[in-house]
Structures are given as structure tokens and as C-alpha cells.
Motif scaffolding. Structure first.
Motif, PDB file in Angstrom:
ATOM      1  N   SER A  24     -79.590 -62.499 -35.751  1.00 13.17           N
ATOM      2  CA  SER A  24     -79.514 -63.508 -34.694  1.00 13.17           C
ATOM      3  C   SER A  24     -79.756 -62.902 -33.313  1.00 13.17           C
ATOM      4  O   SER A  24     -79.740 -63.615 -32.321  1.00 13.17           O
ATOM      5  CB  SER A  24     -78.146 -64.190 -34.722  1.00 13.17           C
ATOM      6  OG  SER A  24     -77.124 -63.245 -34.463  1.00 13.17           O
ATOM      7  N   ARG A  25     -79.974 -61.599 -33.249  1.00 11.55           N
ATOM      8  CA  ARG A  25     -80.220 -60.927 -31.963  1.00 11.55           C
ATOM      9  C   ARG A  25     -81.697 -61.021 -31.602  1.00 11.55           C
ATOM     10  O   ARG A  25     -82.560 -60.703 -32.407  1.00 11.55           O
ATOM     11  CB  ARG A  25     -79.789 -59.473 -32.025  1.00 11.55           C
ATOM     12  CG  ARG A  25     -78.278 -59.334 -32.273  1.00 11.55           C
ATOM     13  CD  ARG A  25     -77.901 -57.905 -32.250  1.00 11.55           C
ATOM     14  NE  ARG A  25     -78.105 -57.401 -30.906  1.00 11.55           N
ATOM     15  CZ  ARG A  25     -77.252 -56.654 -30.238  1.00 11.55           C
ATOM     16  NH1 ARG A  25     -76.136 -56.299 -30.809  1.00 11.55           N
ATOM     17  NH2 ARG A  25     -77.502 -56.250 -29.026  1.00 11.55           N
ATOM     18  N   VAL A  26     -81.954 -61.450 -30.386  1.00 13.82           N
ATOM     19  CA  VAL A  26     -83.327 -61.582 -29.891  1.00 13.82           C
ATOM     20  C   VAL A  26     -83.447 -60.751 -28.628  1.00 13.82           C
ATOM     21  O   VAL A  26     -82.654 -60.897 -27.697  1.00 13.82           O
ATOM     22  CB  VAL A  26     -83.675 -63.058 -29.599  1.00 13.82           C
ATOM     23  CG1 VAL A  26     -85.068 -63.179 -29.013  1.00 13.82           C
ATOM     24  CG2 VAL A  26     -83.538 -63.900 -30.856  1.00 13.82           C
ATOM     25  N   ARG A  27     -84.452 -59.875 -28.608  1.00 19.30           N
ATOM     26  CA  ARG A  27     -84.681 -59.018 -27.445  1.00 19.30           C
ATOM     27  C   ARG A  27     -86.098 -59.239 -26.929  1.00 19.30           C
ATOM     28  O   ARG A  27     -87.040 -59.331 -27.718  1.00 19.30           O
ATOM     29  CB  ARG A  27     -84.495 -57.548 -27.819  1.00 19.30           C
ATOM     30  CG  ARG A  27     -83.084 -57.194 -28.179  1.00 19.30           C
ATOM     31  CD  ARG A  27     -82.984 -55.693 -28.486  1.00 19.30           C
ATOM     32  NE  ARG A  27     -81.645 -55.334 -28.877  1.00 19.30           N
ATOM     33  CZ  ARG A  27     -81.218 -55.280 -30.127  1.00 19.30           C
ATOM     34  NH1 ARG A  27     -82.033 -55.568 -31.113  1.00 19.30           N
ATOM     35  NH2 ARG A  27     -79.988 -54.937 -30.401  1.00 19.30           N
ATOM     36  N   ILE A  28     -86.215 -59.301 -25.603  1.00 25.82           N
ATOM     37  CA  ILE A  28     -87.525 -59.434 -24.972  1.00 25.82           C
ATOM     38  C   ILE A  28     -87.671 -58.348 -23.916  1.00 25.82           C
ATOM     39  O   ILE A  28     -86.688 -57.767 -23.463  1.00 25.82           O
ATOM     40  CB  ILE A  28     -87.719 -60.831 -24.323  1.00 25.82           C
ATOM     41  CG1 ILE A  28     -86.702 -61.080 -23.216  1.00 25.82           C
ATOM     42  CG2 ILE A  28     -87.667 -61.929 -25.380  1.00 25.82           C
ATOM     43  CD1 ILE A  28     -86.946 -62.352 -22.421  1.00 25.82           C
ATOM     44  N   ALA A  29     -88.909 -58.081 -23.512  1.00 23.92           N
ATOM     45  CA  ALA A  29     -89.173 -57.082 -22.485  1.00 23.92           C
ATOM     46  C   ALA A  29     -88.606 -57.556 -21.147  1.00 23.92           C
ATOM     47  O   ALA A  29     -88.583 -58.759 -20.871  1.00 23.92           O
ATOM     48  CB  ALA A  29     -90.677 -56.860 -22.356  1.00 23.92           C
ATOM     49  N   PRO A  30     -88.136 -56.632 -20.305  1.00 27.68           N
ATOM     50  CA  PRO A  30     -87.635 -57.015 -18.978  1.00 27.68           C
ATOM     51  C   PRO A  30     -88.644 -57.839 -18.179  1.00 27.68           C
ATOM     52  O   PRO A  30     -88.258 -58.764 -17.466  1.00 27.68           O
ATOM     53  CB  PRO A  30     -87.330 -55.676 -18.313  1.00 27.68           C
ATOM     54  CG  PRO A  30     -87.017 -54.757 -19.449  1.00 27.68           C
ATOM     55  CD  PRO A  30     -87.950 -55.197 -20.555  1.00 27.68           C
ATOM     56  N   ALA A  31     -89.934 -57.527 -18.304  1.00 27.65           N
ATOM     57  CA  ALA A  31     -90.958 -58.298 -17.587  1.00 27.65           C
ATOM     58  C   ALA A  31     -90.993 -59.746 -18.068  1.00 27.65           C
ATOM     59  O   ALA A  31     -91.212 -60.672 -17.273  1.00 27.65           O
ATOM     60  CB  ALA A  31     -92.322 -57.641 -17.765  1.00 27.65           C
ATOM     61  N   ASP A  32     -90.756 -59.966 -19.372  1.00 26.63           N
ATOM     62  CA  ASP A  32     -90.728 -61.330 -19.907  1.00 26.63           C
ATOM     63  C   ASP A  32     -89.473 -62.073 -19.469  1.00 26.63           C
ATOM     64  O   ASP A  32     -89.488 -63.294 -19.310  1.00 26.63           O
ATOM     65  CB  ASP A  32     -90.838 -61.316 -21.433  1.00 26.63           C
ATOM     66  CG  ASP A  32     -92.241 -60.963 -21.899  1.00 26.63           C
ATOM     67  OD1 ASP A  32     -93.202 -61.248 -21.162  1.00 26.63           O
ATOM     68  OD2 ASP A  32     -92.366 -60.392 -22.997  1.00 26.63           O
ATOM     69  N   LEU A  33     -88.368 -61.355 -19.282  1.00 26.85           N
ATOM     70  CA  LEU A  33     -87.146 -61.973 -18.759  1.00 26.85           C
ATOM     71  C   LEU A  33     -87.414 -62.535 -17.363  1.00 26.85           C
ATOM     72  O   LEU A  33     -87.030 -63.661 -17.055  1.00 26.85           O
ATOM     73  CB  LEU A  33     -86.007 -60.951 -18.706  1.00 26.85           C
ATOM     74  CG  LEU A  33     -84.670 -61.475 -18.200  1.00 26.85           C
ATOM     75  CD1 LEU A  33     -84.031 -62.398 -19.236  1.00 26.85           C
ATOM     76  CD2 LEU A  33     -83.734 -60.324 -17.874  1.00 26.85           C
ATOM     77  N   GLU A  34     -88.111 -61.757 -16.554  1.00 29.57           N
ATOM     78  CA  GLU A  34     -88.441 -62.215 -15.195  1.00 29.57           C
ATOM     79  C   GLU A  34     -89.454 -63.353 -15.230  1.00 29.57           C
ATOM     80  O   GLU A  34     -89.306 -64.354 -14.533  1.00 29.57           O
ATOM     81  CB  GLU A  34     -88.982 -61.055 -14.370  1.00 29.57           C
ATOM     82  CG  GLU A  34     -89.286 -61.447 -12.935  1.00 29.57           C
ATOM     83  CD  GLU A  34     -89.761 -60.294 -12.085  1.00 29.57           C
ATOM     84  OE1 GLU A  34     -89.912 -60.508 -10.869  1.00 29.57           O
ATOM     85  OE2 GLU A  34     -89.993 -59.197 -12.609  1.00 29.57           O
ATOM     86  N   ARG A  35     -90.474 -63.218 -16.045  1.00 31.37           N
ATOM     87  CA  ARG A  35     -91.517 -64.238 -16.124  1.00 31.37           C
ATOM     88  C   ARG A  35     -90.984 -65.551 -16.701  1.00 31.37           C
ATOM     89  O   ARG A  35     -91.312 -66.630 -16.233  1.00 31.37           O
ATOM     90  CB  ARG A  35     -92.660 -63.707 -16.992  1.00 31.37           C
ATOM     91  CG  ARG A  35     -93.947 -64.462 -16.899  1.00 31.37           C
ATOM     92  CD  ARG A  35     -95.100 -63.719 -17.565  1.00 31.37           C
ATOM     93  NE  ARG A  35     -94.828 -63.245 -18.903  1.00 31.37           N
ATOM     94  CZ  ARG A  35     -94.967 -63.973 -20.009  1.00 31.37           C
ATOM     95  NH1 ARG A  35     -95.370 -65.210 -19.922  1.00 31.37           N
ATOM     96  NH2 ARG A  35     -94.706 -63.459 -21.185  1.00 31.37           N
ATOM     97  N   GLY A  36     -90.119 -65.455 -17.710  1.00 33.05           N
ATOM     98  CA  GLY A  36     -89.625 -66.656 -18.385  1.00 33.05           C
ATOM     99  C   GLY A  36     -88.441 -67.320 -17.712  1.00 33.05           C
ATOM    100  O   GLY A  36     -88.356 -68.541 -17.657  1.00 33.05           O
TER     101      GLY A  36
END
Length: 138
Positions: A24-36
């Protein structure tokens, strides 16, 4: 661990991002955190515009797999609805922001079509009494 595309939803902003999913853990790139979601990892913590949330440690939030979305939402004090299997994560607004809007007693603006397809916005009727009838089939 699998890697796949997920949809990030923040208000009216919809963004696609690559994610690493483990259970259930979902990880995204820091750049995608900012973009999304508009949040950026800064030396002082998680920041969105002038608002910054200080981080005591980044270990649970950030690793080589990226930013853990559940830990991010908990750290930022924001509600997160996420379905890793369906590949979608929806970030809500803080309780304080919702509370201040409720205290104002002013409904948020929205636009919907009538039966002929003509669009009507609630803001067009400010200062007037409005009867709004909603129907859902479920």
C-alpha cells in the motif's frame, strides 16, 4: 516492488507521475510531488509557497524510492485518498482551510449545465435566493 504510472489529483489539477508501489506504500520522485501537488522538499522542510512544514527527519518521508505519499500527507496535515491498485492519489485541503470556508457561510463557486446544456455558475446568483436540487442515482 513495481513501478507504474499513477494519477495525482489536487483540487482541479490532475497530473500523471511515475510511482514505485510496494503493497500500500506509494512513492514518487520529489519533482513529481512538486509538479502534482505543489509541495517542494527544501532544506527547512516541505514547502508550498510561503507555507513550510518543518521536518525533524526525512527518513520515513524520503528514501531512494522517492517520497512516500502517505507520510507526506500526514506530515503536511492533509487528507489523502489513495488507491495503489487503481493508481490514483487525491490530496485534500487542510481542516483549517475547510473550517474557515465553512465559517464564512459562503458556498464555493461551481458551474453546471442545465437540461439544455447552458452553463450556470453559482456566482452569477450571489445575493439572490437559490434553490439547488441535487440527485444521485446510487
Amino acid at each position: 516492488m513495481s513501478e507504474r504510472e499513477i494519477t495525482l489529483i489536487d483540487g482541479e489539477r490532475v497530473t500523471r507521475a511515475s510511482a514505485r508501489i510496494e503493497g500500500s506504500r506509494v512513492r514518487i520522485a520529489p519533482a513529481d510531488l512538486e509538479r502534482g501537488f505543489g509541495w517542494k522538499l527544501e532544506p527547512q522542510g516541505l514547502c508550498k509557497g510561503d507555507l513550510c512544514v518543518t521536518l525533524r527527519e526525512r527518513r520515513g518521508l524520503l528514501d531512494d524510492g522517492g517520497v512516500d505519499l502517505a507520510v507526506f500527507a500526514q506530515t503536511a496535515g492533509l487528507p489523502l485518498a489513495m488507491d495503489a491498485g487503481e493508481g490514483v492519489a487525491v490530496l485534500g485541503e487542510s481542516a483549517a482551510a475547510r473550517g474557515s470556508r465553512l465559517a464564512s457561510l459562503e458556498a464555493p463557486d461551481f458551474t453546471l449545465p442545465d437540461l439544455e446544456g447552458k452553463l450556470h455558475s453559482l456566482s452569477q446568483h450571489r445575493g439572490k435566493k437559490v434553490l439547488l436540487i441535487a440527485y444521485a442515482s446510487w
